[in-house]
Scaffold this motif. Sequence first.
Motif, PDB file in Angstrom:
ATOM      1  N   GLY A  82       0.815  -1.212   0.000  1.00  0.00           N
ATOM      2  CA  GLY A  82       0.000   0.000   0.000  1.00  0.00           C
ATOM      3  C   GLY A  82       0.846   1.258   0.000  1.00  0.00           C
ATOM      4  N   VAL A  83       1.855   1.303   0.860  1.00  0.00           N
ATOM      5  CA  VAL A  83       2.745   2.465   0.913  1.00  0.00           C
ATOM      6  C   VAL A  83       3.525   2.599  -0.385  1.00  0.00           C
ATOM      7  N   ALA A  84       4.024   1.481  -0.905  1.00  0.00           N
ATOM      8  CA  ALA A  84       4.805   1.528  -2.144  1.00  0.00           C
ATOM      9  C   ALA A  84       3.990   2.115  -3.287  1.00  0.00           C
ATOM     10  N   LEU A  85       2.744   1.654  -3.449  1.00  0.00           N
ATOM     11  CA  LEU A  85       1.903   2.169  -4.527  1.00  0.00           C
ATOM     12  C   LEU A  85       1.517   3.620  -4.295  1.00  0.00           C
ATOM     13  N   ALA A  86       1.106   3.948  -3.067  1.00  0.00           N
ATOM     14  CA  ALA A  86       0.698   5.328  -2.773  1.00  0.00           C
ATOM     15  C   ALA A  86       1.859   6.300  -2.965  1.00  0.00           C
ATOM     16  N   ALA A  87       3.058   5.873  -2.580  1.00  0.00           N
ATOM     17  CA  ALA A  87       4.231   6.735  -2.760  1.00  0.00           C
ATOM     18  C   ALA A  87       4.548   6.920  -4.237  1.00  0.00           C
ATOM     19  N   ARG A  88       4.449   5.826  -4.997  1.00  0.00           N
ATOM     20  CA  ARG A  88       4.714   5.936  -6.439  1.00  0.00           C
ATOM     21  C   ARG A  88       3.735   6.897  -7.094  1.00  0.00           C
ATOM     22  N   GLU A  89       2.453   6.786  -6.732  1.00  0.00           N
ATOM     23  CA  GLU A  89       1.461   7.666  -7.338  1.00  0.00           C
ATOM     24  C   GLU A  89       1.630   9.110  -6.891  1.00  0.00           C
ATOM     25  N   ALA A  90       2.235   9.304  -5.703  1.00  0.00           N
ATOM     26  CA  ALA A  90       2.496  10.664  -5.226  1.00  0.00           C
ATOM     27  C   ALA A  90       3.829  11.193  -5.730  1.00  0.00           C
ATOM     28  N   GLY A  91       4.601  10.346  -6.401  1.00  0.00           N
ATOM     29  CA  GLY A  91       5.878  10.767  -6.959  1.00  0.00           C
ATOM     30  C   GLY A  91       6.979  10.931  -5.941  1.00  0.00           C
ATOM     31  N   ILE A  92       6.943  10.132  -4.855  1.00  0.00           N
ATOM     32  CA  ILE A  92       7.979  10.223  -3.822  1.00  0.00           C
ATOM     33  C   ILE A  92       8.594   8.853  -3.591  1.00  0.00           C
ATOM     34  N   PRO A  93       9.837   8.795  -3.109  1.00  0.00           N
ATOM     35  CA  PRO A  93      10.484   7.510  -2.849  1.00  0.00           C
ATOM     36  C   PRO A  93       9.868   6.825  -1.620  1.00  0.00           C
ATOM     37  N   ALA A  94       9.950   5.510  -1.600  1.00  0.00           N
ATOM     38  CA  ALA A  94       9.475   4.729  -0.456  1.00  0.00           C
ATOM     39  C   ALA A  94      10.503   3.666  -0.115  1.00  0.00           C
ATOM     40  N   THR A  95      10.805   3.547   1.175  1.00  0.00           N
ATOM     41  CA  THR A  95      11.680   2.503   1.687  1.00  0.00           C
ATOM     42  C   THR A  95      10.849   1.624   2.618  1.00  0.00           C
ATOM     43  N   ILE A  96      10.886   0.337   2.381  1.00  0.00           N
ATOM     44  CA  ILE A  96      10.077  -0.592   3.152  1.00  0.00           C
ATOM     45  C   ILE A  96      10.991  -1.584   3.863  1.00  0.00           C
ATOM     46  N   VAL A  97      10.815  -1.722   5.176  1.00  0.00           N
ATOM     47  CA  VAL A  97      11.526  -2.738   5.953  1.00  0.00           C
ATOM     48  C   VAL A  97      10.555  -3.881   6.205  1.00  0.00           C
ATOM     49  N   MET A  98      10.954  -5.091   5.813  1.00  0.00           N
ATOM     50  CA  MET A  98      10.114  -6.275   6.008  1.00  0.00           C
ATOM     51  C   MET A  98      10.882  -7.306   6.825  1.00  0.00           C
ATOM     52  N   PRO A  99      10.186  -8.087   7.658  1.00  0.00           N
ATOM     53  CA  PRO A  99      10.870  -9.183   8.359  1.00  0.00           C
ATOM     54  C   PRO A  99      11.513 -10.141   7.367  1.00  0.00           C
ATOM     55  N   ARG A 100      12.566 -10.785   7.788  1.00  0.00           N
ATOM     56  CA  ARG A 100      13.339 -11.640   6.877  1.00  0.00           C
ATOM     57  C   ARG A 100      12.524 -12.800   6.315  1.00  0.00           C
ATOM     58  N   ASP A 101      11.531 -13.264   7.073  1.00  0.00           N
ATOM     59  CA  ASP A 101      10.751 -14.405   6.585  1.00  0.00           C
ATOM     60  C   ASP A 101       9.444 -13.970   5.934  1.00  0.00           C
ATOM     61  N   ALA A 102       9.350 -12.724   5.528  1.00  0.00           N
ATOM     62  CA  ALA A 102       8.130 -12.243   4.865  1.00  0.00           C
ATOM     63  C   ALA A 102       7.880 -13.027   3.581  1.00  0.00           C
ATOM     64  N   SER A 103       6.612 -13.176   3.238  1.00  0.00           N
ATOM     65  CA  SER A 103       6.208 -13.920   2.047  1.00  0.00           C
ATOM     66  C   SER A 103       6.958 -13.424   0.812  1.00  0.00           C
ATOM     67  N   LEU A 104       7.506 -14.380   0.046  1.00  0.00           N
ATOM     68  CA  LEU A 104       8.251 -14.027  -1.159  1.00  0.00           C
ATOM     69  C   LEU A 104       7.362 -13.296  -2.159  1.00  0.00           C
ATOM     70  N   SER A 105       6.115 -13.727  -2.292  1.00  0.00           N
ATOM     71  CA  SER A 105       5.214 -13.080  -3.243  1.00  0.00           C
ATOM     72  C   SER A 105       4.949 -11.629  -2.840  1.00  0.00           C
ATOM     73  N   LYS A 106       4.846 -11.358  -1.529  1.00  0.00           N
ATOM     74  CA  LYS A 106       4.621  -9.984  -1.067  1.00  0.00           C
ATOM     75  C   LYS A 106       5.888  -9.137  -1.228  1.00  0.00           C
ATOM     76  N   GLN A 107       7.044  -9.767  -1.067  1.00  0.00           N
ATOM     77  CA  GLN A 107       8.293  -9.046  -1.330  1.00  0.00           C
ATOM     78  C   GLN A 107       8.351  -8.584  -2.790  1.00  0.00           C
ATOM     79  N   GLU A 108       8.075  -9.512  -3.703  1.00  0.00           N
ATOM     80  CA  GLU A 108       8.156  -9.191  -5.125  1.00  0.00           C
ATOM     81  C   GLU A 108       7.127  -8.143  -5.521  1.00  0.00           C
TER      82      GLU A 108
END
Length: 402
Positions: A82-108
């Motif tokens: 959600g943050v990644a898409l909203a930031a892209r549409e707002a034209g700003i960079p986004a950095t996301i920290v995810m736990p190491r075992d986060a779902s691979l599909s959600k990472q991609e």
Amino acid sequence: MVSPELVRQAAARLHGRVIHTPLTYSPSFSRMTGAEVFLKLENLQKTGSFKVRGAANAILAQSAEIGPGGVVTASAGNHAQGVALAAREAGIPATIVMPRDASLSKQEATRGYGATLLLQGETLAESLLIAGEMAEEKDLFFIHPYDDPHVIAGQGTVGLEVLEDCPNPDIIFVPVGGGGLAAGLAVAVRDQRPDLRIVGVQAAACPSACEACRAGARVSIDPGHSIADGITVRQVGAATFPTIRDLVDEIVLVTEDQIAAAIVLLLERKKILAEGAGAVTLAALLSGAVRAPAGSRVVLVVSGGNLDPLILDRVLRRQFLAMGRIMRFSVCLPDEPGALVALLSLLRDIRANILAIDHVRHGPGIPLFSSRVDIEMETRGHEHIAAIRADLAGAGYAIRVR
């Protein structure tokens, strides 16, 4: 506490930027429960989850405070997208920290929306601490996944849409993790329908909000593994807890088997793919954790549909075994020509569809002049399985069901 006015402002801000998701009636679930059951399909939202509402509202409402470095957050998946898409549409960079075992599909998916992804922390709580430190060190704007008034207000727009499409519901079931969706929805609907019953639902593996309501204060728990990873949050939010405590009527728990069964039912009966966190509301209704009066209008918030394909495969196989849709068994045969053909001919005659077969000639427990056959078959239910077992026994086969 977030006000109804803040939710209405969020709705105006998000108009045309997020999808007004369908509220669809389910004849099947209505027949099963005696209530009129409606599904609020946030799995059809942008990014496959309601989370984009809060993320977009937080960015739009605070755009003047966001510097050139952009935003940072932590998430196990849906808030990240959600943050990644909203930031892209707002034209700003986004950095996301995810736990190491986060779902691979959600990472991609998160990378696909243009965010910089960092896999740091063993748990969401650790990832949140890391993201908060990055915000201070690198002058990034931190967006909390649920403990932020603008995020909560954005999630509350789900409730406004429910009342717009179904003006007189009697009960709304809503998933609860950190509490952003439940708190925002409760504020939105209580303002218009103070008599409406709101039921929060958590996985029994992680009952953080349920335990907080029992204790009268936030508690931190050690969660177990759950299919509903999107609501596996150790501690309900500081900003969300008072609202949930005051405005949500009760919080109920559902088991992993109940969640898995709800995922399969949604897929089979309504052709809806829901992740575990999105299916808990149906699980709660069907389990009898809450009794909906006959004829009452019930809304189930299906909060997301981002289910990892490998997890879906596990869920389907497990449930099909439990439902008698798959049968697995082993049998020892004489190691001689025609023995396997005879067995397969019998299975053909009793209309069992073989999915997999393994012919083992050597191994522990296999007699010297025998072989073991392991078979997985598609069946039509427990009665069909009972008939298959009787026919095999009648033909002299001693099977071991696995």
